[in-house]
Design an enzyme around this catalytic site. Structure first.
Site, PDB file in Angstrom:
ATOM      1  N   ARG A  62       0.845  -1.005   0.107  1.00 41.83           N
ATOM      2  CA  ARG A  62       0.029   0.234  -0.088  1.00 41.83           C
ATOM      3  C   ARG A  62       0.775   1.193   0.027  1.00 41.83           C
ATOM      4  O   ARG A  62       0.490   2.242  -0.745  1.00 41.83           O
ATOM      5  CB  ARG A  62      -1.011  -0.087   1.301  1.00 41.83           C
ATOM      6  CG  ARG A  62      -1.955   1.202   1.294  1.00 41.83           C
ATOM      7  CD  ARG A  62      -2.637   0.996   2.326  1.00 41.83           C
ATOM      8  NE  ARG A  62      -3.766   2.312   2.560  1.00 41.83           N
ATOM      9  CZ  ARG A  62      -3.758   3.097   3.853  1.00 41.83           C
ATOM     10  NH1 ARG A  62      -3.026   2.517   4.905  1.00 41.83           N
ATOM     11  NH2 ARG A  62      -4.873   3.859   3.773  1.00 41.83           N
ATOM     12  N   HIS A  76       0.608   4.658  -2.785  1.00 44.84           N
ATOM     13  CA  HIS A  76       0.299   5.873  -2.164  1.00 44.84           C
ATOM     14  C   HIS A  76       1.334   6.755  -2.572  1.00 44.84           C
ATOM     15  O   HIS A  76       1.231   7.820  -2.833  1.00 44.84           O
ATOM     16  CB  HIS A  76       0.116   5.866  -0.746  1.00 44.84           C
ATOM     17  CG  HIS A  76      -1.206   5.487  -0.320  1.00 44.84           C
ATOM     18  ND1 HIS A  76      -2.035   6.187   0.469  1.00 44.84           N
ATOM     19  CD2 HIS A  76      -2.043   4.359  -0.378  1.00 44.84           C
ATOM     20  CE1 HIS A  76      -3.216   5.463   0.742  1.00 44.84           C
ATOM     21  NE2 HIS A  76      -3.208   4.572   0.080  1.00 44.84           N
ATOM     22  N   ASP A  77       2.624   6.253  -2.632  1.00 42.69           N
ATOM     23  CA  ASP A  77       3.713   6.997  -3.270  1.00 42.69           C
ATOM     24  C   ASP A  77       3.461   7.425  -4.608  1.00 42.69           C
ATOM     25  O   ASP A  77       3.753   8.439  -5.161  1.00 42.69           O
ATOM     26  CB  ASP A  77       5.394   6.514  -2.813  1.00 42.69           C
ATOM     27  CG  ASP A  77       6.136   7.311  -3.227  1.00 42.69           C
ATOM     28  OD1 ASP A  77       6.266   8.464  -2.862  1.00 42.69           O
ATOM     29  OD2 ASP A  77       7.178   7.005  -4.108  1.00 42.69           O
ATOM     30  N   GLY A  81       4.417  10.769  -8.378  1.00 47.13           N
ATOM     31  CA  GLY A  81       5.192   9.778  -9.058  1.00 47.13           C
ATOM     32  C   GLY A  81       5.780   8.853  -8.135  1.00 47.13           C
ATOM     33  O   GLY A  81       6.003   9.320  -6.871  1.00 47.13           O
ATOM     34  N   ASP A  84       8.487   8.363  -6.134  1.00 45.11           N
ATOM     35  CA  ASP A  84       9.834   9.232  -5.864  1.00 45.11           C
ATOM     36  C   ASP A  84       9.897   9.142  -4.558  1.00 45.11           C
ATOM     37  O   ASP A  84      10.959  10.173  -3.955  1.00 45.11           O
ATOM     38  CB  ASP A  84       9.545  10.664  -6.459  1.00 45.11           C
ATOM     39  CG  ASP A  84       8.585  11.447  -5.985  1.00 45.11           C
ATOM     40  OD1 ASP A  84       7.860  10.929  -4.947  1.00 45.11           O
ATOM     41  OD2 ASP A  84       8.764  12.844  -6.148  1.00 45.11           O
ATOM     42  N   SER A  92       8.433  10.761  -2.162  1.00 40.68           N
ATOM     43  CA  SER A  92       8.013  11.885  -1.482  1.00 40.68           C
ATOM     44  C   SER A  92       7.204  11.640  -0.394  1.00 40.68           C
ATOM     45  O   SER A  92       7.065  12.240   0.710  1.00 40.68           O
ATOM     46  CB  SER A  92       7.476  12.832  -2.565  1.00 40.68           C
ATOM     47  OG  SER A  92       6.284  12.120  -3.356  1.00 40.68           O
ATOM     48  N   ASN A  98      -3.280   9.041   4.543  1.00 38.87           N
ATOM     49  CA  ASN A  98      -2.230   8.364   4.581  1.00 38.87           C
ATOM     50  C   ASN A  98      -1.673   8.345   6.047  1.00 38.87           C
ATOM     51  O   ASN A  98      -0.739   7.881   6.361  1.00 38.87           O
ATOM     52  CB  ASN A  98      -0.903   9.348   3.914  1.00 38.87           C
ATOM     53  CG  ASN A  98      -0.747   9.329   2.519  1.00 38.87           C
ATOM     54  OD1 ASN A  98      -1.281   8.364   1.840  1.00 38.87           O
ATOM     55  ND2 ASN A  98      -0.420  10.377   1.859  1.00 38.87           N
ATOM     56  N   PRO A 134      -6.784   7.814  -5.402  1.00 33.81           N
ATOM     57  CA  PRO A 134      -8.213   7.556  -5.560  1.00 33.81           C
ATOM     58  C   PRO A 134      -9.188   7.295  -4.209  1.00 33.81           C
ATOM     59  O   PRO A 134      -8.509   6.855  -3.266  1.00 33.81           O
ATOM     60  CB  PRO A 134      -8.328   6.272  -6.241  1.00 33.81           C
ATOM     61  CG  PRO A 134      -6.750   6.117  -6.818  1.00 33.81           C
ATOM     62  CD  PRO A 134      -6.072   6.891  -5.738  1.00 33.81           C
ATOM     63  N   HIS A 179      -5.661  -5.588  -2.753  1.00 31.87           N
ATOM     64  CA  HIS A 179      -6.647  -5.827  -1.553  1.00 31.87           C
ATOM     65  C   HIS A 179      -6.915  -7.240  -1.061  1.00 31.87           C
ATOM     66  O   HIS A 179      -7.421  -7.390   0.007  1.00 31.87           O
ATOM     67  CB  HIS A 179      -7.791  -5.154  -1.578  1.00 31.87           C
ATOM     68  CG  HIS A 179      -7.782  -3.591  -1.584  1.00 31.87           C
ATOM     69  ND1 HIS A 179      -8.829  -2.709  -1.791  1.00 31.87           N
ATOM     70  CD2 HIS A 179      -6.873  -2.608  -1.492  1.00 31.87           C
ATOM     71  CE1 HIS A 179      -8.440  -1.628  -1.828  1.00 31.87           C
ATOM     72  NE2 HIS A 179      -7.192  -1.711  -1.655  1.00 31.87           N
ATOM     73  N   THR A 180      -6.233  -8.265  -1.677  1.00 30.15           N
ATOM     74  CA  THR A 180      -6.153  -9.525  -1.025  1.00 30.15           C
ATOM     75  C   THR A 180      -5.349  -9.583   0.114  1.00 30.15           C
ATOM     76  O   THR A 180      -5.523 -10.493   0.793  1.00 30.15           O
ATOM     77  CB  THR A 180      -5.668 -10.598  -1.944  1.00 30.15           C
ATOM     78  OG1 THR A 180      -5.884 -11.838  -1.676  1.00 30.15           O
ATOM     79  CG2 THR A 180      -4.273 -10.525  -2.304  1.00 30.15           C
ATOM     80  N   ASP A 183      -3.502 -14.105  -3.480  1.00 29.16           N
ATOM     81  CA  ASP A 183      -4.410 -15.049  -4.085  1.00 29.16           C
ATOM     82  C   ASP A 183      -5.579 -14.410  -4.796  1.00 29.16           C
ATOM     83  O   ASP A 183      -5.714 -13.118  -5.008  1.00 29.16           O
ATOM     84  CB  ASP A 183      -4.657 -16.154  -3.424  1.00 29.16           C
ATOM     85  CG  ASP A 183      -5.637 -15.925  -2.083  1.00 29.16           C
ATOM     86  OD1 ASP A 183      -6.183 -14.986  -2.013  1.00 29.16           O
ATOM     87  OD2 ASP A 183      -5.458 -17.015  -1.369  1.00 29.16           O
TER      88      ASP A 183
END
Length: 326
Positions: A62, A66-67, A72, A74, A76, A93, A161, A191-192, A251
């Site tokens: 995750r 999120h990065d 991009g 990077d 950050s 975050n 998103p 999200h598995t 899976d």
């Protein structure tokens, strides 16, 4: 934990095909000369970390997502602000995990190859290894990224998103990053692994339309279970697995959950209601589709890893990842 020989050959072929389409400014084995063995160093360090805490695997996956979606890939997200205005300070975050893990690995890498390997590349390797050590596919990561030096909370708020978005909304967020609808439904399969805090989905259980009702598209017994687990809209402390079938194995359990009306987040459930993403969810509901999902996931992860990549002389190589930018 390694894939079967048949699966391995399929994945190897997929990775080889991808190599021919790799961006010129990112490449496989970028550190072969400048820091040989760095990917093995990272993997060995993560193996020890995962042995102590298996739940951090989903956190690192995750973390990379999120990065990449903000400025991009990077690193950050690692940057800090004395004023609380960096990406990491944005509400989406606040539950991220992995900062200390990446920093500890960076220290090991610096001891071997000072100021050579970026935090951004370490994050990409860590995400790949988190999948591999969860019985998912192994694949090569394109490297050669450099680290950014700007991190703004407002960009995280605008670029990530939303957890309650429908497919139309989510597709727009992905398209801005040059990712397709297929990338959306495939990357959602991550999200598995992992969990979500109750406030991220509790409106679906307690107040879906503002009158104290439940989302009617949710499978009834699953909704009752969430009701009992969360005990109200604002229970921040309690978490629920994103995959109702298998919680720590990479899976098809996520797609099986979504197909059965047990998608936890509204953005998860939305995938089965769109004709195109719903068709993919239907295919992935079949256990025989695991190899297809693995091959698709490799492609989409490499696509995501290219978002806004800083290479050449753009950006920097930081000695430590979590420096202050104000």
């Amino acid at each position: 934990m390694a894939p079967s020989s048949t699966r391995f050959l399929i994945l190897l072929a997929a990775a080889s095909l991808l190599a021919s389409f790799a961006r010129a400014d990112l490449q496989y084995d970028f550190y072969n000369t400048s820091c040989p063995g760095v990917e093995t160093l990272v993997r060995d360090a993560l193996n020890a970390t995962f042995a102590a805490d298996s739940t951090i695997r989903s956190g690192l996956l995750r973390f990379h997502f999120h990065d990449c979606f903000v400025r991009g890939c990077d690193a950050s997200i690692m940057l800090q602000s004395h004023n609380g205005t960096a990406e990491k300070d944005a509400n989406p975050n606040l539950t991220l995990r992995g900062y200390e893990v990446i920093e500890a690995i960076k220290a090991k890498v610096e001891a071997a190859c000072p100021l050579v390997v970026s935090c951004a590349d370490i994050m990409a390797m860590a995400a790949r290894d988190a999948v591999y050590f969860s019985e998912g596919p192994d694949y090569q990561v394109e490297t050669g990224r450099r680290d950014g030096n700007v991190s703004m909370m407002e960009e995280a708020l605008s670029d990530l998103p939303p957890a309650d978005g429908n497919v139309t909304v989510l597709t727009k967020f992905f398209a801005v990053k040059n990712l397709t609808m297929k990338d959306l439904v495939v990357l959602s399969g991550a999200h598995t692994l992992g969990v979500s805090h109750c406030p991220s989905f509790s409106h679906r259980v307690y107040n879906y339309t503002g009158v104290g009702d439940e989302d009617p598209s949710m499978e009834a017994e699953y909704g009752q279970s969430l009701n009992a687990t969360c005990g109200g809209l604002d229970n921040v402390a309690t978490v629920v697995p994103l995959d109702a079938v298998t919680t720590e194995k990479f899976d098809l359990g996520y797609y099986q959950s979504v197909y059965a009306g047990k998608g936890l987040l509204q953005s998860d459930d939305a995938l089965r209601h769109d004709s195109l993403t719903g068709a993919y969810v239907g295919v992935m509901n079949n256990a025989s589709s695991l190899d297809t999902f693995f091959a698709d996931f490799i492609v989409s992860m490499i696509n995501m890893g290219r978002i806004g990549a800083r290479t050449g002389t753009d950006g920097e190589i930081r000695e430590t990842c979590g420096i202050y930018v104000d």
